[in-house]
Design a protein around this motif. Structure first.
Motif, PDB file in Angstrom:
ATOM      1  N   HIS A  34       0.821  -1.206   0.000  1.00  9.62           N
ATOM      2  CA  HIS A  34       0.000   0.000   0.000  1.00  9.62           C
ATOM      3  C   HIS A  34       0.860   1.264   0.000  1.00  9.62           C
ATOM      4  O   HIS A  34       1.925   1.296   0.610  1.00  9.62           O
ATOM      5  CB  HIS A  34      -0.934   0.010   1.209  1.00  9.62           C
ATOM      6  N   PRO A  35       0.389   2.315  -0.665  1.00  9.26           N
ATOM      7  CA  PRO A  35       1.170   3.555  -0.746  1.00  9.26           C
ATOM      8  C   PRO A  35       1.089   4.359   0.546  1.00  9.26           C
ATOM      9  O   PRO A  35       0.166   4.183   1.344  1.00  9.26           O
ATOM     10  CB  PRO A  35       0.503   4.307  -1.893  1.00  9.26           C
ATOM     11  N   GLY A  36       2.055   5.258   0.717  1.00  8.04           N
ATOM     12  CA  GLY A  36       2.003   6.159   1.854  1.00  8.04           C
ATOM     13  C   GLY A  36       1.029   7.282   1.554  1.00  8.04           C
ATOM     14  O   GLY A  36       0.931   7.756   0.424  1.00  8.04           O
ATOM     15  N   GLY A  37       0.265   7.703   2.567  1.00  7.15           N
ATOM     16  CA  GLY A  37      -0.681   8.795   2.387  1.00  7.15           C
ATOM     17  C   GLY A  37      -1.923   8.356   1.648  1.00  7.15           C
ATOM     18  O   GLY A  37      -2.041   7.213   1.219  1.00  7.15           O
ATOM     19  N   GLU A  38      -2.868   9.305   1.511  1.00  9.16           N
ATOM     20  CA  GLU A  38      -4.107   9.007   0.799  1.00  9.16           C
ATOM     21  C   GLU A  38      -4.683  10.293   0.234  1.00  9.16           C
ATOM     22  O   GLU A  38      -4.387  11.394   0.727  1.00  9.16           O
ATOM     23  CB  GLU A  38      -5.118   8.339   1.719  1.00  9.16           C
ATOM     24  N   PRO A  39      -5.492  10.196  -0.807  1.00 12.23           N
ATOM     25  CA  PRO A  39      -6.105  11.386  -1.401  1.00 12.23           C
ATOM     26  C   PRO A  39      -6.896  12.172  -0.359  1.00 12.23           C
ATOM     27  O   PRO A  39      -7.610  11.596   0.466  1.00 12.23           O
ATOM     28  CB  PRO A  39      -7.034  10.805  -2.475  1.00 12.23           C
ATOM     29  N   GLY A  40      -6.715  13.501  -0.392  1.00 10.92           N
ATOM     30  CA  GLY A  40      -7.471  14.366   0.501  1.00 10.92           C
ATOM     31  C   GLY A  40      -6.889  14.545   1.883  1.00 10.92           C
ATOM     32  O   GLY A  40      -7.508  15.208   2.726  1.00 10.92           O
ATOM     33  N   ASP A  41      -5.688  13.989   2.151  1.00  8.60           N
ATOM     34  CA  ASP A  41      -5.110  14.150   3.480  1.00  8.60           C
ATOM     35  C   ASP A  41      -4.330  15.453   3.637  1.00  8.60           C
ATOM     36  O   ASP A  41      -3.770  15.738   4.698  1.00  8.60           O
ATOM     37  CB  ASP A  41      -4.209  12.962   3.840  1.00  8.60           C
ATOM     38  N   GLY A  42      -4.293  16.264   2.551  1.00  6.31           N
ATOM     39  CA  GLY A  42      -3.600  17.545   2.614  1.00  6.31           C
ATOM     40  C   GLY A  42      -2.105  17.464   2.419  1.00  6.31           C
ATOM     41  O   GLY A  42      -1.424  18.494   2.385  1.00  6.31           O
ATOM     42  N   GLU A  43      -1.566  16.250   2.253  1.00  6.88           N
ATOM     43  CA  GLU A  43      -0.114  16.081   2.101  1.00  6.88           C
ATOM     44  C   GLU A  43       0.268  15.266   0.869  1.00  6.88           C
ATOM     45  O   GLU A  43       1.327  15.466   0.307  1.00  6.88           O
ATOM     46  CB  GLU A  43       0.467  15.390   3.342  1.00  6.88           C
ATOM     47  N   THR A  44      -0.611  14.360   0.471  1.00  8.51           N
ATOM     48  CA  THR A  44      -0.278  13.451  -0.621  1.00  8.51           C
ATOM     49  C   THR A  44      -0.617  14.061  -1.971  1.00  8.51           C
ATOM     50  O   THR A  44      -1.774  14.406  -2.230  1.00  8.51           O
ATOM     51  CB  THR A  44      -1.032  12.119  -0.454  1.00  8.51           C
ATOM     52  N   ALA A  45       0.395  14.211  -2.836  1.00  6.40           N
ATOM     53  CA  ALA A  45       0.192  14.788  -4.164  1.00  6.40           C
ATOM     54  C   ALA A  45      -0.457  13.778  -5.095  1.00  6.40           C
ATOM     55  O   ALA A  45      -0.278  12.563  -4.956  1.00  6.40           O
ATOM     56  CB  ALA A  45       1.529  15.246  -4.741  1.00  6.40           C
ATOM     57  N   SER A  46      -1.202  14.288  -6.084  1.00  8.63           N
ATOM     58  CA  SER A  46      -1.892  13.422  -7.051  1.00  8.63           C
ATOM     59  C   SER A  46      -0.999  13.110  -8.245  1.00  8.63           C
ATOM     60  O   SER A  46      -1.442  13.129  -9.383  1.00  8.63           O
ATOM     61  CB  SER A  46      -3.180  14.091  -7.518  1.00  8.63           C
ATOM     62  N   GLY A  47       0.245  12.827  -7.978  1.00  4.95           N
ATOM     63  CA  GLY A  47       1.203  12.489  -9.027  1.00  4.95           C
ATOM     64  C   GLY A  47       2.294  13.538  -9.130  1.00  4.95           C
ATOM     65  O   GLY A  47       2.235  14.562  -8.478  1.00  4.95           O
ATOM     66  N   PRO A  48       3.273  13.280  -9.980  1.00  7.29           N
ATOM     67  CA  PRO A  48       3.377  12.102 -10.857  1.00  7.29           C
ATOM     68  C   PRO A  48       3.839  10.824 -10.139  1.00  7.29           C
ATOM     69  O   PRO A  48       3.724   9.743 -10.679  1.00  7.29           O
ATOM     70  CB  PRO A  48       4.418  12.534 -11.887  1.00  7.29           C
ATOM     71  N   ALA A  49       4.382  10.974  -8.894  1.00  8.40           N
ATOM     72  CA  ALA A  49       4.954   9.814  -8.217  1.00  8.40           C
ATOM     73  C   ALA A  49       4.028   9.247  -7.151  1.00  8.40           C
ATOM     74  O   ALA A  49       3.322   9.988  -6.473  1.00  8.40           O
ATOM     75  CB  ALA A  49       6.298  10.174  -7.593  1.00  8.40           C
ATOM     76  N   VAL A  50       4.043   7.934  -7.040  1.00  9.90           N
ATOM     77  CA  VAL A  50       3.355   7.227  -5.963  1.00  9.90           C
ATOM     78  C   VAL A  50       4.415   6.353  -5.294  1.00  9.90           C
ATOM     79  O   VAL A  50       5.123   5.604  -5.967  1.00  9.90           O
ATOM     80  CB  VAL A  50       2.210   6.337  -6.488  1.00  9.90           C
ATOM     81  N   SER A  51       4.541   6.485  -3.963  1.00  8.67           N
ATOM     82  CA  SER A  51       5.584   5.753  -3.245  1.00  8.67           C
ATOM     83  C   SER A  51       4.999   4.644  -2.387  1.00  8.67           C
ATOM     84  O   SER A  51       3.911   4.792  -1.817  1.00  8.67           O
ATOM     85  CB  SER A  51       6.389   6.715  -2.362  1.00  8.67           C
ATOM     86  N   PHE A  52       5.732   3.541  -2.286  1.00  6.48           N
ATOM     87  CA  PHE A  52       5.314   2.385  -1.498  1.00  6.48           C
ATOM     88  C   PHE A  52       6.485   1.918  -0.639  1.00  6.48           C
ATOM     89  O   PHE A  52       7.645   2.034  -1.044  1.00  6.48           O
ATOM     90  CB  PHE A  52       4.907   1.226  -2.405  1.00  6.48           C
ATOM     91  N   THR A  53       6.193   1.383   0.523  1.00  3.01           N
ATOM     92  CA  THR A  53       7.203   0.739   1.347  1.00  3.01           C
ATOM     93  C   THR A  53       6.933  -0.750   1.324  1.00  3.01           C
ATOM     94  O   THR A  53       5.812  -1.192   1.603  1.00  3.01           O
ATOM     95  CB  THR A  53       7.152   1.256   2.794  1.00  3.01           C
ATOM     96  N   ALA A  54       7.950  -1.539   0.978  1.00  5.67           N
ATOM     97  CA  ALA A  54       7.742  -2.977   0.821  1.00  5.67           C
ATOM     98  C   ALA A  54       8.924  -3.768   1.345  1.00  5.67           C
ATOM     99  O   ALA A  54      10.053  -3.271   1.374  1.00  5.67           O
ATOM    100  CB  ALA A  54       7.511  -3.314  -0.649  1.00  5.67           C
ATOM    101  N   THR A  55       8.666  -4.988   1.765  1.00  7.07           N
ATOM    102  CA  THR A  55       9.699  -5.920   2.203  1.00  7.07           C
ATOM    103  C   THR A  55       9.466  -7.249   1.507  1.00  7.07           C
ATOM    104  O   THR A  55       8.377  -7.817   1.610  1.00  7.07           O
ATOM    105  CB  THR A  55       9.645  -6.135   3.733  1.00  7.07           C
ATOM    106  N   ALA A  56      10.470  -7.736   0.801  1.00  5.82           N
ATOM    107  CA  ALA A  56      10.325  -9.034   0.133  1.00  5.82           C
ATOM    108  C   ALA A  56      10.527 -10.147   1.147  1.00  5.82           C
ATOM    109  O   ALA A  56      11.405 -10.059   2.017  1.00  5.82           O
ATOM    110  CB  ALA A  56      11.348  -9.167  -0.987  1.00  5.82           C
ATOM    111  N   PRO A  57       9.755 -11.215   1.085  1.00  7.20           N
ATOM    112  CA  PRO A  57       9.905 -12.324   2.029  1.00  7.20           C
ATOM    113  C   PRO A  57      11.142 -13.181   1.774  1.00  7.20           C
ATOM    114  O   PRO A  57      11.558 -13.941   2.631  1.00  7.20           O
ATOM    115  CB  PRO A  57       8.629 -13.132   1.835  1.00  7.20           C
ATOM    116  N   SER A  58      11.727 -13.067   0.591  1.00  9.26           N
ATOM    117  CA  SER A  58      12.938 -13.839   0.288  1.00  9.26           C
ATOM    118  C   SER A  58      13.626 -13.224  -0.920  1.00  9.26           C
ATOM    119  O   SER A  58      13.063 -12.376  -1.614  1.00  9.26           O
ATOM    120  CB  SER A  58      12.565 -15.292  -0.036  1.00  9.26           C
TER     121      SER A  58
END
Length: 315
Positions: A248-272
């Motif tokens: 899932h991405p950080g932030g959400e639409p309408g939170d006053g901080e998350t821009a509507s592009g061009p970039a969408v950022s995610f935090t992820a950890t691979a299991p292996s």
């Protein structure tokens, strides 16, 4: 929306809008995903101190590898379809007494998310099925090629204390079959005239940022539209066993901080360590599109690999 990784027993990456198939873009890069954890685990990154070689230590569980978990079972009533034909896919989720589940907790605007992915990770659909009063879910699906597929049901029962689950089942598409190699890893994916750039690395046992930037005709897209409560949805599937990661991405639409592009950022950890296929769903000008990437986590990229081939279609 919490930043983090949502992993579940994943036998497949991924699907099209509920009732609508998602198309996979061309020019996709390499990505591999692992088995996902329970709800709380999936949204909790592994310890930052975990090294890439620390297999089994602080590694998040992968999802979609099991048909039953936590007292719930995925009952796929349509285990076979014909490639190229539009078919009604039917299934139910049953509890530990064999009863169809009829109450779910809504997450990202839906009670249940259904992903269908081919074993070679070249075909991906994110579907939004419809539930009848008796607990039966149905959705149309059109798979372009014969072969083995994995169906993933991502949901949280409404029962108090229930955790998020991803259950997986095998689906066969009949017809002439020709196996294909996983596309080569690349930092750029193209779909329907859009170009998506991937920066960042997927790491086993270590949380890392994946940043995907959308442009069209060389210009950044700054007016992405919310889709299922976010500006982007990312699903990762691990090559070989189709272990499932829902990020899932950080932030959400309408939170006053998350821009509507061009970039969408995610935090992820691979299991292996391994090869993964990433599928990014984004919405612009009223249409949902899917960009796909192949990535390698914690290991030298395998030699060879096929060039990207697009066989999806627009939403």
């Amino acid at each position: 929306m919490n930043t983090g990784l949502k992993i579940t027993a994943f036998a497949a990456a991924l699907a099209a809008t509920f009732g609508t198939a998602y198309g996979v873009g061309e020019g996709i890069d390499p990505v591999v995903a692992d088995r996902a954890p329970a709800h709380d685990e999936r949204h909790t990154p592994a310890s930052p101190g975990a090294g890439e070689g620390d297999a089994g230590h602080d590694m998040p569980p992968a999802g979609g590898l099991q048909i039953s978990e936590g007292g719930y079972t995925l009952d796929l009533r349509t285990p076979r379809v014909t490639a190229g034909d539009r078919t009604e896919l039917s299934f139910a989720v049953r509890d530990d007494r064999g009863r169809p589940v009829t109450e779910y907790r809504r997450e990202h605007d839906k009670e249940l998310h259904l992903i269908v992915a081919s074993r070679d990770l070249l075909t991906y659909r994110h579907l939004h099925p419809t539930r009848a009063a008796d607990g039966t879910w149905t959705t149309p699906v059109d798979l372009p090629r014969a072969g083995g597929y994995r169906v993933f049901a991502d949901f949280t029962p409404a029962r108090k204390g229930a955790e998020n689950l991803t259950l997986g089942a095998d689906l066969a598409a009949s017809g002439p079959y020709r196996p294909r190699e996983l596309p080569r890893a690349a930092a750029t994916a193209r779909v329907d005239g859009y170009e998506v750039e991937l920066t960042g690395n997927l790491r086993p046992g270590r949380a890392s940022e994946l940043r995907l930037s959308v442009s069209r005709d060389g210009e950044p897209v700054t007016d992405l539209q919310p889709y299922l409560g976010a500006y982007g949805h990312l699903v990762a599937l691990r090559a070989g066993d189709l272990a499932y990661l829902h990020v899932h991405p950080g932030g959400e639409p309408g939170d006053g901080e998350t821009a509507s592009g061009p970039a969408v950022s995610f935090t992820a950890t691979a299991p292996s360590a391994g090869s993964y296929r990433l599928f990014l769903d984004f919405k612009h000008e009223g249409a949902v599109r899917t960009a796909a990437f192949t990535v390698h986590a914690g290991a030298q990229a395998p030699s060879g690999g096929a060039p990207e081939h697009s066989e999806g279609h627009g939403h």
